[in-house]
Design an enzyme around this catalytic site. Sequence first.
Site, PDB file in Angstrom:
ATOM      1  N   GLY A  11      -0.764 -61.692 -43.434  1.00 11.59           N
ATOM      2  CA  GLY A  11       0.011 -62.476 -44.392  1.00 11.59           C
ATOM      3  C   GLY A  11       0.541 -61.596 -45.497  1.00 11.59           C
ATOM      4  N   ASN A  23      -8.077 -69.934 -43.798  1.00 11.84           N
ATOM      5  CA  ASN A  23      -7.149 -69.479 -42.773  1.00 11.84           C
ATOM      6  C   ASN A  23      -7.137 -70.541 -41.686  1.00 11.84           C
ATOM      7  OD1 ASN A  23      -5.738 -68.048 -40.756  1.00 11.84           O
ATOM      8  ND2 ASN A  23      -7.589 -67.037 -40.061  1.00 11.84           N
ATOM      9  N   GLY A  24      -5.965 -71.070 -41.360  1.00 16.95           N
ATOM     10  CA  GLY A  24      -5.894 -72.085 -40.301  1.00 16.95           C
ATOM     11  C   GLY A  24      -5.018 -73.239 -40.707  1.00 16.95           C
TER      12      GLY A  24
END
Length: 466
Positions: A37, A111-112
């Site tokens: 990211g 995260n996800g």
Amino acid sequence: MDDLKEVHEECGVFGIFQHQDAAQLCYYGLHALQHRGQEGAGILVSHQDHLSLHKGEGLVTEVFNPDKINNLHGIHAIGHVRYSTAGGGGIMNVQPLLFRTMNGDMGICHNGNIVNADVLRLELESQGSIFSSSSDTEILGHLIKRQKGHMIDRICVSLDQLDGAFAFLILLEDCLYAVRDRYGLRPLAIGQLPNGSYVFASETCALDIVGAQFIRDIEPGEIVRVKNNQLLSRIYTQKTIHDQICAMEYVYFSRPDSTIDGINVHTTRKNAGKQLYYESPVDADIVIGVPDSSISAAIGYAEASHIPYEMGLIKNKYVGRTFIQPTQELRNQGVRMKLSAVASIVKDKKVIMIDDSIVRGTTSKRIVSLLKEAGAKEVHVRIASPAIKYPCFYGVDTSTLKELISHQMNVSQLCQYIGADSLAFISEEGLKRSIHFKKEYTCDLCMACFNKQYVTPLYNNEFEHD
Ligand code: AMP
Ligand code: SF4
């Protein structure tokens, strides 16, 4: 609500407990996760009775400087690098998120993607919650606040209400929790520094960079708490757990030096390259890989075919990933800035070009024409993942049905579209075999973007129609 659907969290998280240089080490960890990211980064530290945060938009090196790190006094830290689709950006969604409550501070990073986020959010809002971001992560904070009892019980009850893909780090003043979703869709590993401090990271490459020894992966459906430097583990859900890690973590997302669920990423990519050759051989002079994520697969193809591997494409390392650009025109420009074909290597050659995946088709189309402009006689494209035909609802921006070129075209149409002399994708079975090459490996893989077999219900994240 439409806004919310735009938000995807495909990110990296890092946490460290009980270390005098917590912020500094967290910075190093995030730096190693930068490939996950590039839109935003943040570090939250805990010192005695309060948490402090610094976050911003951009790369880790743009958001932090030595002064900013030195100002983050604390012995525990969690950090985050963020990658969102267009429309989902903005500082309000950069993590970690910090919640200040009468019972103490709490920080969360994630995260996800939570597939039932809209349902939960509507419910919470109808009960009086007001959100300050459009990120899924905030939902967990609100759910935890509504529960009663010990903190770990409150977190477990809240987590059990979430469905989808997540790796969470939650920091309180005196403890850190690390969590993985019940399907194990997103990775999260535990390591330990020589002084005994525990470290958590989306990928093992971030453990290596701080000198931590890998201990184990967090299990699907597991919550691990570290307090007084002791680990406590619990399974937070009764619902059936299937280990179904995201196949794209191996194909594209993770760094080749990372090991996920006991399997090294480079090795799986190299295996996929070999498998591609067994499935789709072609007579040619050289094999080249699209840097960086396809080099391992290209080495595998070359090794299996005995066709020499060559450096036919050079990458300008200082340009971000092209995929991140919001418009097609900018993406085209991005590919041009990013890659050059080496004419002296490809001229008059029959070239096999290996790439890890085709999403919108921009990259392959442009590279085939770069190679042809540089004099390549033939360009045969081999892709080390099956055709991506369906969107991902688990935090990976594989785009919408309309934009997914393999949803719109079959292989021969696509071959023509990208201007290649031939095109082939690895089979699903072949990719599975490349990843599960160890006999003792028993988990499954999520491959929904190839085969539409989503591992969760989709709630109201429905497909848009063509
Ligand atoms: P495209 O040009 O849209 O076909 O993008 C394909 C390229 O993007 C591949 O070469 C991959 O290396 C990379 N890629 C694959 N999946 C993703 C993703 N979810 N986010 C960003 N880049 C990706
Ligand atoms: Fe990964 Fe594809 Fe599954 Fe999404 S749908 S989690 S990208 S394998």
